[in-house]
Design an enzyme around this catalytic site. Structure first.
Site, PDB file in Angstrom:
ATOM      1  N   ASP A  83       0.826  -1.205   0.000  1.00  0.00           N
ATOM      2  CA  ASP A  83       0.000   0.000   0.000  1.00  0.00           C
ATOM      3  C   ASP A  83       0.861   1.256   0.000  1.00  0.00           C
ATOM      4  OD1 ASP A  83       0.793  -0.821   2.578  1.00  0.00           O
ATOM      5  OD2 ASP A  83      -0.717   0.427   3.527  1.00  0.00           O
ATOM      6  N   GLU A 141      -0.680  -1.977   5.247  1.00  0.00           N
ATOM      7  CA  GLU A 141       0.189  -1.904   6.423  1.00  0.00           C
ATOM      8  C   GLU A 141       0.113  -0.524   7.072  1.00  0.00           C
ATOM      9  OE1 GLU A 141       3.338  -0.910   8.967  1.00  0.00           O
ATOM     10  OE2 GLU A 141       3.254  -0.046   6.942  1.00  0.00           O
TER      11      GLU A 141
END
Length: 395
Positions: A83, A141
């Site tokens: 991400d 995350e």
């Protein structure tokens, strides 16, 4: 030629493609829990390869890939996150973000590129491996509750024997690998506080319940959570990151919003800090006649690197010191948080740092900065070092 030599040769042959992958991902960032194109890119990478692919793991966009050797041995997990962040990129890279306000400002594009490359090489060597290598491409995350928690909860990792991961950092010299055992990354919590008083005219404070005065007192008092409520031997940080009270010169504000975080390197401090903050909120209401709404969230746990696996990784990598990287050094504990901690609560393993300081830059920009950049040569160090760990721990 040893298996390690063969693996490294394959990785060297794939380096150009690894860099291409990283640059493509860097140009096309996606936010946590919204990484649909990235997940599709990863899934497509494995099409036609002799692996088992699991998609939408844990109800998110995670992709988990099993490389099954068919030979007895351990089940070893390798994880990389994918991400990006809500950061407007300010670099001059030719492959800078094409999406305004989004940026891979923490190196997750590099993590994904090196793990895809390593997985590709391991697939080609699968008949010579032992056990099963489980490749974990993790979403989200950066945003609590994070993707790791739901992946663990899905049960897909229940049979793992060990798990390993890496983070690249530009403020660590290129060529260095940092390893630290036991408590390594801080646990974290976040909180939102709304202090509601009674606004009014600045010239008549006796008719108000001044939320700004109450909030200012609270921000100062909050530091006693560290100085008077927690053991001095334990590292705890309490920070207010936002104090929101828009107004003007002659108006006493009736409402203030605070946003903050706590960080801690031992799990008991998590509850101690929460209890102390909750108690101070209750006292604030009585002292200033305001009402206070506390919204408190326990986010990532303390990341604990297991001693046996951490020392084994250090020993494995020491044998290659001075070849494709310069040295293995003892790392420090970090006050940042990392949801790899969820994996290590269930499965023994370790999470280490690979230096990625850009060439010719004395003072590189840190992770999460709009001018963040890494040395792309660090990706090969990631791939080779984690490949060595796999070969050394799979039997």
């Amino acid at each position: 030629m040893t298996l390690k030599d063969t693996l490294f040769k394959k990785l060297d042959e794939k380096q150009e493609r690894m860099i291409e992958i990283r640059r493509y991902l860097h140009a096309h960032p996606e936010l946590s829990f919204e990484e649909h194109e990235t997940a599709a890119f990863i899934e497509n990478f494995y099409k036609g390869k002799d692996v088992t692919v699991h998609t939408n793991v844990g109800g998110g966009t995670a992709v988990v890939v099993d490389i099954e050797s068919g030979n007895p041995g351990k089940n070893i997990g390798l994880r990389a996150d994918f991400d990006a962040l809500p950061v407007h990129e300010e670099t001059n890279l030719a492959y800078k973000s094409t999406r305004d306000g989004l940026m891979h400002a923490c190196g997750h594009d590099a993590h994904t590129a090196y793990l895809l490359t390593l997985a590709d090489a391991l697939i080609e060597l699968k008949d010579e491996l032992s056990g099963t290598i489980r490749i974990i491409h993790q979403h989200a995350e950066e945003k609590p509750p994070g993707g790791a928690r739901d992946i663990v909860a899905s049960g897909i990792l229940d049979n793992l024997d060990e798990i390993y991961g890496i983070h690249v950092f530009p403020f660590v010299d290129q060529g260095k690998i940092e390893i630290h055992e036991e408590e390594t990354y801080a646990g974290s919590s976040t909180f939102d506080i709304v202090i509601q008083g009674k606004g009014g005219h600045a010239a008549m404070p006796q008719n108000t319940k001044d939320a700004i005065v109450a909030a200012s007192y609270f921000v100062t008092q909050l530091q006693t959570v560290v100085s008077r409520c927690t053991d001095p031997k334990n590292s705890v940080v309490v920070t207010i990151g936002a104090f929101e009270a828009p107004g003007t010169h002659n108006v006493i504000q009736g409402k203030v919003v605070l946003k903050g975080t706590t960080r801690y390197l031992d799990e008991p401090s998590k509850d101690i800090a929460y209890a102390a903050i909750k108690s101070q909120v209750e006292g604030l209401e009585k002292a200033f006649g305001v009402t206070v709404d506390l919204d408190y969230h326990f986010n990532y746990p303390v990341l604990y690197n297991h001693v046996e696996q951490t020392r084994a990784v250090r020993d494995i990598l020491k044998q290659s010191e001075g070849s494709y990287f310069d040295e293995v050094v003892e790392g420090d504990t970090l006050s940042g948080s990392e949801d790899f901690a969820y994996y290590l609560k269930q499965t023994p393993g370790t999470f280490y740092i690979v230096g990625a300081k850009p060439e010719g830059i004395a003072d590189p920009y840190p992770n999460h900065h709009p001018k963040f950049e890494i040395n792309e040569e660090s990706m090969m160090i990631c791939a080779k070092s984690l490949g060595e760990v796999v070969l050394g721990r799979m039997e």
